[in-house]
Design a protein around this motif. Structure first.
Motif, PDB file in Angstrom:
ATOM      1  N   ARG A  93     -17.418 -14.492 -58.801  1.00  8.24           N
ATOM      2  CA  ARG A  93     -17.358 -15.864 -59.220  1.00  8.24           C
ATOM      3  C   ARG A  93     -17.977 -15.958 -60.822  1.00  8.24           C
TER       4      ARG A  93
ATOM      5  N   ASP B  16      -6.103 -10.725 -48.984  1.00  8.60           N
ATOM      6  CA  ASP B  16      -7.319 -11.064 -49.517  1.00  8.60           C
ATOM      7  C   ASP B  16      -7.993  -9.753 -49.974  1.00  8.60           C
TER       8      ASP B  16
ATOM      9  N   ASP C 209     -18.629 -19.424 -62.582  1.00 12.41           N
ATOM     10  CA  ASP C 209     -17.804 -20.298 -61.884  1.00 12.41           C
ATOM     11  C   ASP C 209     -16.387 -20.611 -62.339  1.00 12.41           C
TER      12      ASP C 209
ATOM     13  N   LYS D  41     -11.207  -7.974 -48.646  1.00 15.02           N
ATOM     14  CA  LYS D  41     -11.700  -9.399 -48.033  1.00 15.02           C
ATOM     15  C   LYS D  41     -12.656 -10.061 -49.235  1.00 15.02           C
TER      16      LYS D  41
ATOM     17  N   SER E 237     -12.598 -12.900 -50.528  1.00 14.56           N
ATOM     18  CA  SER E 237     -13.189 -14.346 -50.167  1.00 14.56           C
ATOM     19  C   SER E 237     -14.277 -14.103 -49.401  1.00 14.56           C
ATOM     20  N   ALA E 238     -14.710 -13.070 -48.697  1.00 13.04           N
ATOM     21  CA  ALA E 238     -15.881 -12.994 -47.764  1.00 13.04           C
ATOM     22  C   ALA E 238     -17.031 -12.358 -48.556  1.00 13.04           C
ATOM     23  N   VAL E 239     -16.884 -12.137 -49.704  1.00 12.17           N
ATOM     24  CA  VAL E 239     -17.943 -11.503 -50.570  1.00 12.17           C
ATOM     25  C   VAL E 239     -19.006 -12.643 -50.660  1.00 12.17           C
ATOM     26  N   THR E 240     -20.231 -12.320 -50.419  1.00 13.88           N
ATOM     27  CA  THR E 240     -21.200 -13.180 -50.833  1.00 13.88           C
ATOM     28  C   THR E 240     -22.207 -12.909 -51.687  1.00 13.88           C
ATOM     29  N   GLU E 241     -22.104 -11.644 -52.337  1.00 20.55           N
ATOM     30  CA  GLU E 241     -22.993 -10.949 -53.444  1.00 20.55           C
ATOM     31  C   GLU E 241     -22.448 -11.703 -54.631  1.00 20.55           C
ATOM     32  N   ASP E 242     -23.377 -11.994 -55.717  1.00 16.95           N
ATOM     33  CA  ASP E 242     -22.944 -12.250 -57.124  1.00 16.95           C
ATOM     34  C   ASP E 242     -22.050 -11.305 -57.504  1.00 16.95           C
TER      35      ASP E 242
END
Length: 142
Positions: free
Chosen positions: A45, A127, A52, A17, A19-24
């Motif tokens: 990212r 994903d 980015d 998953k 796309s669900a990773v929120t950590e940098d």
């Protein structure tokens, strides 16, 4: 300097998953090659010059506190992002001396995010993203 391992040493890591990773930054589990414990770090990212715009991936020495103050470990390695639909993996090779001041090394611009997210390339299957590191040679300076 010790001789590099006689066999190729590959560690595979699947990030579910993505796309669900929120950590940098996210880390693989720890794995051992020779006498050294390693881990991978991935910036979904991007990091630094790849922020980015790129996927960034690095090889890290795990638990540097376990080494003597003047430790140095050399590694020649490949990092690859696996295409799960085609066989067109993205692969880059480098080498580095790891030490207290440089405990990770890799690629801030491993691949563009547009390449990663293009479904025809097959890097994201359901994903999930699979990354490998292959350590081609190692040495330690005592």
């Amino acid at each position: 300097m010790k001789k590099p391992p006689a066999t190729m040493n590959t560690h595979s890591w699947t990030i579910n998953k993505v796309s669900a990773v929120t950590e940098d930054e996210v880390y693989s589990g720890v794995f051992k090659v020779g006498k050294v414990m390693w881990k991978l770090s991935l910036f979904p990212r991007g990091f630094n010059s790849g922020k980015d715009t790129h996927l960034s991936i690095f090889l890290n020495v795990h638990d540097t506190a376990a080494f003597p103050n003047d430790w140095k470990v050399y590694a020649k390695f490949k990092i690859r992002v696996k295409s799960q639909a085609t066989k067109n993996d993205i692969e880059k090779e480098t080498d580095n001396w790891f030490c207290n001041s440089v405990d990770n090394w890799g690629f801030p611009t491993m691949m563009t995010l547009s390449q990663l997210n293009d479904s025809k390339n097959g890097f994201l299957l359901n994903d999930d993203l699979t990354v490998e590191v292959e350590i081609l040679g190692m040495g330690m300076l005592k």
